[in-house]
Design a protein around this motif. Sequence first.
Motif, PDB file in Angstrom:
ATOM      1  N   GLU A  15      33.099  35.798   6.743  1.00 56.29           N
ATOM      2  CA  GLU A  15      32.113  34.938   5.979  1.00 56.29           C
ATOM      3  C   GLU A  15      30.925  36.148   6.054  1.00 56.29           C
ATOM      4  O   GLU A  15      30.811  36.982   6.746  1.00 56.29           O
ATOM      5  CB  GLU A  15      31.658  33.932   6.729  1.00 56.29           C
ATOM      6  N   LEU A  16      30.304  35.889   4.776  1.00 53.20           N
ATOM      7  CA  LEU A  16      28.840  36.498   4.748  1.00 53.20           C
ATOM      8  C   LEU A  16      28.075  36.488   5.897  1.00 53.20           C
ATOM      9  O   LEU A  16      27.490  37.583   6.273  1.00 53.20           O
ATOM     10  CB  LEU A  16      28.277  36.290   3.493  1.00 53.20           C
ATOM     11  N   THR A  17      28.199  35.621   6.432  1.00 50.11           N
ATOM     12  CA  THR A  17      27.170  35.547   7.893  1.00 50.11           C
ATOM     13  C   THR A  17      27.700  36.268   9.033  1.00 50.11           C
ATOM     14  O   THR A  17      27.145  36.252  10.185  1.00 50.11           O
ATOM     15  CB  THR A  17      27.040  33.792   8.267  1.00 50.11           C
ATOM     16  N   ASP A  18      28.880  36.912   8.821  1.00 51.07           N
ATOM     17  CA  ASP A  18      29.558  37.842   9.781  1.00 51.07           C
ATOM     18  C   ASP A  18      28.646  39.304  10.015  1.00 51.07           C
ATOM     19  O   ASP A  18      29.001  40.183  10.910  1.00 51.07           O
ATOM     20  CB  ASP A  18      30.976  38.070   9.966  1.00 51.07           C
ATOM     21  N   VAL A  19      28.011  39.620   8.835  1.00 50.35           N
ATOM     22  CA  VAL A  19      27.343  41.034   8.871  1.00 50.35           C
ATOM     23  C   VAL A  19      26.563  41.448  10.003  1.00 50.35           C
ATOM     24  O   VAL A  19      26.658  42.531  10.393  1.00 50.35           O
ATOM     25  CB  VAL A  19      26.455  40.955   7.550  1.00 50.35           C
ATOM     26  N   ASP A  20      25.784  40.636  10.798  1.00 53.42           N
ATOM     27  CA  ASP A  20      24.988  41.030  11.856  1.00 53.42           C
ATOM     28  C   ASP A  20      26.071  41.394  13.051  1.00 53.42           C
ATOM     29  O   ASP A  20      25.943  42.424  13.614  1.00 53.42           O
ATOM     30  CB  ASP A  20      24.082  40.232  12.355  1.00 53.42           C
ATOM     31  N   ASP A  21      27.176  40.371  13.213  1.00 54.92           N
ATOM     32  CA  ASP A  21      28.117  40.651  14.334  1.00 54.92           C
ATOM     33  C   ASP A  21      28.902  42.024  14.092  1.00 54.92           C
ATOM     34  O   ASP A  21      29.180  42.963  14.756  1.00 54.92           O
ATOM     35  CB  ASP A  21      29.062  39.659  14.431  1.00 54.92           C
ATOM     36  N   VAL A  22      29.312  42.174  12.875  1.00 50.30           N
ATOM     37  CA  VAL A  22      30.003  43.352  12.610  1.00 50.30           C
ATOM     38  C   VAL A  22      29.204  44.712  12.572  1.00 50.30           C
ATOM     39  O   VAL A  22      29.623  45.659  13.276  1.00 50.30           O
ATOM     40  CB  VAL A  22      30.648  43.466  10.835  1.00 50.30           C
ATOM     41  N   ALA A  24      26.338  45.003  14.777  1.00 49.85           N
ATOM     42  CA  ALA A  24      26.403  45.091  16.325  1.00 49.85           C
ATOM     43  C   ALA A  24      27.626  46.128  16.977  1.00 49.85           C
ATOM     44  O   ALA A  24      27.313  46.856  17.725  1.00 49.85           O
ATOM     45  CB  ALA A  24      26.535  43.742  16.788  1.00 49.85           C
ATOM     46  N   TYR A  25      28.823  45.814  16.485  1.00 44.88           N
ATOM     47  CA  TYR A  25      29.796  46.432  17.143  1.00 44.88           C
ATOM     48  C   TYR A  25      30.062  47.531  16.375  1.00 44.88           C
ATOM     49  O   TYR A  25      30.573  48.904  17.154  1.00 44.88           O
ATOM     50  CB  TYR A  25      31.322  45.760  17.253  1.00 44.88           C
ATOM     51  N   ALA A  26      29.832  47.863  15.086  1.00 40.19           N
ATOM     52  CA  ALA A  26      30.391  48.817  14.469  1.00 40.19           C
ATOM     53  C   ALA A  26      29.602  50.123  14.337  1.00 40.19           C
ATOM     54  O   ALA A  26      29.963  51.348  13.915  1.00 40.19           O
ATOM     55  CB  ALA A  26      30.754  48.737  12.707  1.00 40.19           C
ATOM     56  N   ARG A  27      28.179  50.018  14.745  1.00 38.10           N
ATOM     57  CA  ARG A  27      27.319  51.115  14.914  1.00 38.10           C
ATOM     58  C   ARG A  27      27.670  51.931  16.118  1.00 38.10           C
ATOM     59  O   ARG A  27      26.999  52.987  16.281  1.00 38.10           O
ATOM     60  CB  ARG A  27      25.879  50.453  14.813  1.00 38.10           C
ATOM     61  N   TRP A  31      33.480  53.230  18.798  1.00 39.87           N
ATOM     62  CA  TRP A  31      34.484  52.242  18.164  1.00 39.87           C
ATOM     63  C   TRP A  31      35.006  52.859  17.062  1.00 39.87           C
ATOM     64  O   TRP A  31      35.935  52.620  16.677  1.00 39.87           O
ATOM     65  CB  TRP A  31      33.766  50.971  17.753  1.00 39.87           C
ATOM     66  N   GLY A  32      34.169  53.609  16.076  1.00 35.69           N
ATOM     67  CA  GLY A  32      34.688  54.153  14.888  1.00 35.69           C
ATOM     68  C   GLY A  32      35.264  55.545  15.069  1.00 35.69           C
ATOM     69  O   GLY A  32      35.751  56.194  13.871  1.00 35.69           O
ATOM     70  N   ARG A  33      35.419  56.210  16.199  1.00 35.06           N
ATOM     71  CA  ARG A  33      36.024  57.422  16.334  1.00 35.06           C
ATOM     72  C   ARG A  33      37.422  57.922  15.668  1.00 35.06           C
ATOM     73  O   ARG A  33      37.506  58.796  15.115  1.00 35.06           O
ATOM     74  CB  ARG A  33      36.072  57.692  17.880  1.00 35.06           C
ATOM     75  N   TYR A  34      38.057  56.904  15.519  1.00 38.16           N
ATOM     76  CA  TYR A  34      39.689  57.175  14.983  1.00 38.16           C
ATOM     77  C   TYR A  34      39.721  56.291  13.660  1.00 38.16           C
ATOM     78  O   TYR A  34      40.834  56.325  13.285  1.00 38.16           O
ATOM     79  CB  TYR A  34      40.669  56.886  15.948  1.00 38.16           C
ATOM     80  N   LEU A  35      38.507  55.797  13.165  1.00 39.51           N
ATOM     81  CA  LEU A  35      38.514  54.995  11.853  1.00 39.51           C
ATOM     82  C   LEU A  35      38.007  55.944  10.725  1.00 39.51           C
ATOM     83  O   LEU A  35      37.073  56.351  10.919  1.00 39.51           O
ATOM     84  CB  LEU A  35      37.956  53.634  12.321  1.00 39.51           C
ATOM     85  N   PRO A  36      38.603  55.213   9.762  1.00 35.60           N
ATOM     86  CA  PRO A  36      37.988  55.910   8.500  1.00 35.60           C
ATOM     87  C   PRO A  36      36.695  55.083   8.031  1.00 35.60           C
ATOM     88  O   PRO A  36      36.685  54.422   6.954  1.00 35.60           O
ATOM     89  CB  PRO A  36      39.138  55.887   7.511  1.00 35.60           C
ATOM     90  N   SER A  39      29.988  57.620   9.188  1.00 32.64           N
ATOM     91  CA  SER A  39      29.145  57.899  10.839  1.00 32.64           C
ATOM     92  C   SER A  39      27.779  58.451  10.250  1.00 32.64           C
ATOM     93  O   SER A  39      27.991  59.663   9.671  1.00 32.64           O
ATOM     94  CB  SER A  39      30.084  58.561  11.706  1.00 32.64           C
ATOM     95  N   PRO A  40      26.888  58.212  10.676  1.00 32.89           N
ATOM     96  CA  PRO A  40      26.378  57.149  11.329  1.00 32.89           C
ATOM     97  C   PRO A  40      26.855  55.628  10.561  1.00 32.89           C
ATOM     98  O   PRO A  40      26.510  55.632   9.227  1.00 32.89           O
ATOM     99  CB  PRO A  40      25.167  56.954  11.593  1.00 32.89           C
ATOM    100  N   TYR A  41      27.170  54.592  11.061  1.00 33.47           N
ATOM    101  CA  TYR A  41      27.249  53.268  10.508  1.00 33.47           C
ATOM    102  C   TYR A  41      25.998  52.706  10.303  1.00 33.47           C
ATOM    103  O   TYR A  41      25.630  52.267  11.314  1.00 33.47           O
ATOM    104  CB  TYR A  41      28.332  52.828  11.388  1.00 33.47           C
ATOM    105  N   GLU A  42      25.754  52.428   9.116  1.00 34.13           N
ATOM    106  CA  GLU A  42      24.542  51.591   8.775  1.00 34.13           C
ATOM    107  C   GLU A  42      24.638  50.095   8.614  1.00 34.13           C
ATOM    108  O   GLU A  42      25.720  49.789   8.283  1.00 34.13           O
ATOM    109  CB  GLU A  42      23.860  52.527   7.604  1.00 34.13           C
ATOM    110  N   TYR A  43      23.750  49.645   8.436  1.00 37.58           N
ATOM    111  CA  TYR A  43      23.691  48.042   7.950  1.00 37.58           C
ATOM    112  C   TYR A  43      24.269  47.997   6.855  1.00 37.58           C
ATOM    113  O   TYR A  43      25.322  46.878   6.525  1.00 37.58           O
ATOM    114  CB  TYR A  43      22.321  47.421   8.057  1.00 37.58           C
ATOM    115  N   ARG A  44      24.135  48.742   5.707  1.00 35.33           N
ATOM    116  CA  ARG A  44      24.651  48.450   4.441  1.00 35.33           C
ATOM    117  C   ARG A  44      26.213  48.640   4.541  1.00 35.33           C
ATOM    118  O   ARG A  44      26.843  48.012   3.607  1.00 35.33           O
ATOM    119  CB  ARG A  44      24.004  49.468   3.474  1.00 35.33           C
ATOM    120  N   HIS A  45      26.797  49.218   5.405  1.00 38.93           N
ATOM    121  CA  HIS A  45      28.152  49.614   5.495  1.00 38.93           C
ATOM    122  C   HIS A  45      28.621  48.247   6.097  1.00 38.93           C
ATOM    123  O   HIS A  45      29.972  47.919   5.551  1.00 38.93           O
ATOM    124  CB  HIS A  45      28.581  50.753   6.504  1.00 38.93           C
ATOM    125  N   ALA A  46      28.155  47.691   6.989  1.00 35.63           N
ATOM    126  CA  ALA A  46      28.468  46.336   7.249  1.00 35.63           C
ATOM    127  C   ALA A  46      28.444  45.219   6.128  1.00 35.63           C
ATOM    128  O   ALA A  46      29.508  44.387   6.350  1.00 35.63           O
ATOM    129  CB  ALA A  46      27.732  45.677   8.580  1.00 35.63           C
TER     130      ALA A  46
END
Length: 181
Positions: A15-22, A24-27, A31-36, A39-46
């Motif tokens: 849901e669109l309201t999940d952006v802040d939670d995403v 919070a963990y994705a920055r 967490w993103g070490r092995y993911l495409p 980096s750095p993961y910014e709010y706009r990426h979430a």
Amino acid sequence: MTTLRTDRLLLRPFELTDVDDVYAYARDSEWGRYLPVPSPYEYRHAVEFVARSVLAPWDTSPVFAICLSGRCVGGINIRVDTSAGTGEIGYSIARAHWGKGLTAEAATAVMDWAFNEFGLAKITAMADLANSRSSRVMEKLGMRRDGLLRSERPSDADPGTRQDMVVYSVLRGEWQARAAG
């Protein structure tokens, strides 16, 4: 769209309201070490990730938010090739929840659902060869290692190098036999 429940988790469409939670963990760079992922993961990426997940076609690319205690703590998707009868699962979960069995719990529910919903013959998963945690999840799911894709994709973390990817799979009959105990 589908919602799944496990002992500890709610798996539902993003849901669109999940952006802040995403965010919070994705920055967390670990967490993103092995993911495409950027980096750095910014709010706009979430924002972009959640928007893509909301808009993903549910009949070929369902994407579930992994929710624990009312918070989105990760995501899991399955890309379905209906003509081949196969699916490829992908997942990530906040580092605070690594090692708790939550990823395998979520993947089990999604794989059960996908085998039944789409009549799949096989589900595969891929991970960076160096990502032993992801390989352990795939093995815990009863998947077998099919092989190694050498120099499969450019490394996001180390420009100029390429990543070797390990491929695992489970066949429908294997999944059913495992479920039957």
